[in-house]
Design a protein around this motif. Structure first.
Motif: not given
Ligand code: GLU
Ligand code: MG
Length: 448
Positions: A135, A188, A240, A242, A244, A297, A303, A336
């Motif tokens: 992201e 996003e 924030g 991520g 992942h 974050r 999430w 995650k």
């Protein structure tokens, strides 16, 4: 003579950017012309060990064990992994691995570590397949920090896609030109935030792809007069970014996470994998979330998954099980909690260590968590938070016998030195200052 990949002899190739990622998570580079590629692959190009003592702001951490002027390493281009970077300008990219001048592997080299863990799994008939999901936020380059969002439009909004369609087109074209296999791209949740999912591959391939994807995204953003930021936290009031990791484990080619009667259909071996990785997660955290700003974050209910829990398709769980379904995609896990401050080679190297440990030293699998773990309903005990600061995570990594044994003294110790440097860099700062100091991560320098 090196085994060159299919791209190395293409007529467009003029020069190769050879990168490696230091302990602070920054990609560092040396460029060689095509005529010296063989030498760069076989003998390497010089690189001082001091580069692992660079802090995220580019300063050398004086107390770091690598902060010394003597000795030299050779950065060897991995020519078989060479791919186009910007082929119409003659640029190719290759990952590099550092060795001592006499050819011995350098014990603190991150990509070699990841590759060695891949080999260790292989010896047990196991393979970890992984793919990153990145992201980032896109900001105007003018007007001072933090820059204003470049594209209006809502979360997952086609309005934002259309507002930024020139940007999206250039990004997708550049990824394709670089031969980077990507699965999905979308606007996003955050303001002017985008996400890209990369195809999975071996651990080393997944880390290589992440490095290349970031370079491509940064290049396209600048070419269009914009800036991108991969920072875990851009401002205090926004979600924030991520980084992942989707991963699965195969034994002799068969996915281990499915085909059983455990929760989500997990097999006993799959249950052991989830339980073990979850058990060791606090020690992985300062590798997965290595910036001071990472911990801004990791707030509940955003999430970013800051609890030490797993869940079936639960996007607030640090480990999310995605069971196999009609699409026949093997069941896999999403880590995650990780962000893009992480060195992807260290992260996937360490994750492979934990996967192996999980299968050999089995711990019981707790029940999967449903719903947001921050909102425990009172009938159950509150869920354990993962480390809430880099210092807490550092303590877990320092005392992890599993990771220290697999990493070896130089790698484990020098990674801890880098974490110490990051803790010290931000000591006593309020959250706003911490966040501002890595606002443009991984771009070093004050752009305000
Ligand atoms: N932006 C969220 C994070 O910080 C993740 C959102 C999502 O993809 O679930 O990780
Ligand atoms: Mg996302």
């Amino acid at each position: 003579m090196s085994d060159h990949g299919s791209h190395a002899l293409q007529p467009w190739l003029k020069r190769v950017a050879i990168t490696w990622v230091n302990h602070a998570g920054a990609s560092l580079v040396k460029v060689v012309p095509r005529r010296h590629l063989d030498t760069a692959a076989d003998l390497g190009v010089g690189f001082s060990p001091v580069a692992d003592a660079f802090r995220v702001d580019g300063c050398i951490a004086a107390a770091h064990r690598c902060a010394r002027p003597d000795e030299d390493l050779r950065l060897h281009a991995v020519a078989e992994a060479l791919v186009p970077l910007e082929p119409d300008r003659g640029w190719a990219w290759a990952p590099g691995e550092r060795r001592w001048r006499d050819g011995r592997a350098y014990e603190a080299d991150q990509r070699s570590f990841c590759r060695l863990q891949q080999d260790r799994l292989q010896q047990q008939g196991l393979t970890l397949q992984a793919g990153f999901e990145l992201e980032w936020m896109v900001l105007s380059a003018e007007g001072g920090a933090p820059g204003s969002p470049a594209f209006p439009g809502g979360p997952y909004g086609a309005d934002r896609l259309v507002e930024g369609l020139d940007y999206a087109s250039e990004i997708c074209d550049a990824l394709d030109a670089a031969g980077l296999d990507w699965l999905q791209f979308h606007p996003e949740y955050g303001a002017s935030q985008f996400e890209l999912s990369l195809a999975h591959g071996s651990a080393v391939e997944a880390a290589d792809r992440l490095v290349l994807a970031r370079l491509v995204i940064q290049r396209v953003s600048r070419r269009l007069g914009l800036r991108c930021s991969f920072t875990p936290k851009l401002t205090t009031d926004q979600v924030g970014n991520g980084g992942h990791v989707h991963f699965s484990l195969l034994r002799h080619g068969q996915p281990v996470l499915q085909g059983g009667d455990g929760p989500g259909g997990v097999s006993p071996e799959g249950a052991a994998l989830i339980a073990g990785v979850l058990h060791h997660l606090p020690a992985l955290l300062p590798i997965a979330c290595p910036l001071s700003a990472s911990y801004a974050r990791l707030a509940p209910s955003s999430w970013s998954a800051p609890y030490q829990v797993w869940g079936i398709e639960n996007r607030e769980a640090a480990l999310r099980l995605v069971p196999t379904s009609l699409d026949q995609v093997p069941a896999h896990l999403e880590l995650k909690v990780a962000d893009l401050g992480a060195n992807p080679y260290l992260l996937l190297g360490a994750l492979q260590v934990l996967a192996l440990a999980a299968l050999s030293d089995v711990v019981p699998l707790p029940a999967p968590v449903r719903g947001d773990p921050a909102r425990a309903d009172g009938s159950t005990a509150a869920h354990a938070r993962l480390p809430q600061s880099l210092a807490e995570g550092r303590a877990a990594l320092a005392s992890s016998a599993v990771l220290s044994a697999a990493m070896g003294e130089l790698l484990h110790g020098s990674v801890l030195d880098s974490i110490d440097a990051e803790i010290e860099r931000c000591a006593g700062w309020p959250a706003e200052q911490v966040i501002a100091s890595t606002r443009w991560w991984p771009l070093v320098g004050d752009l305000s």
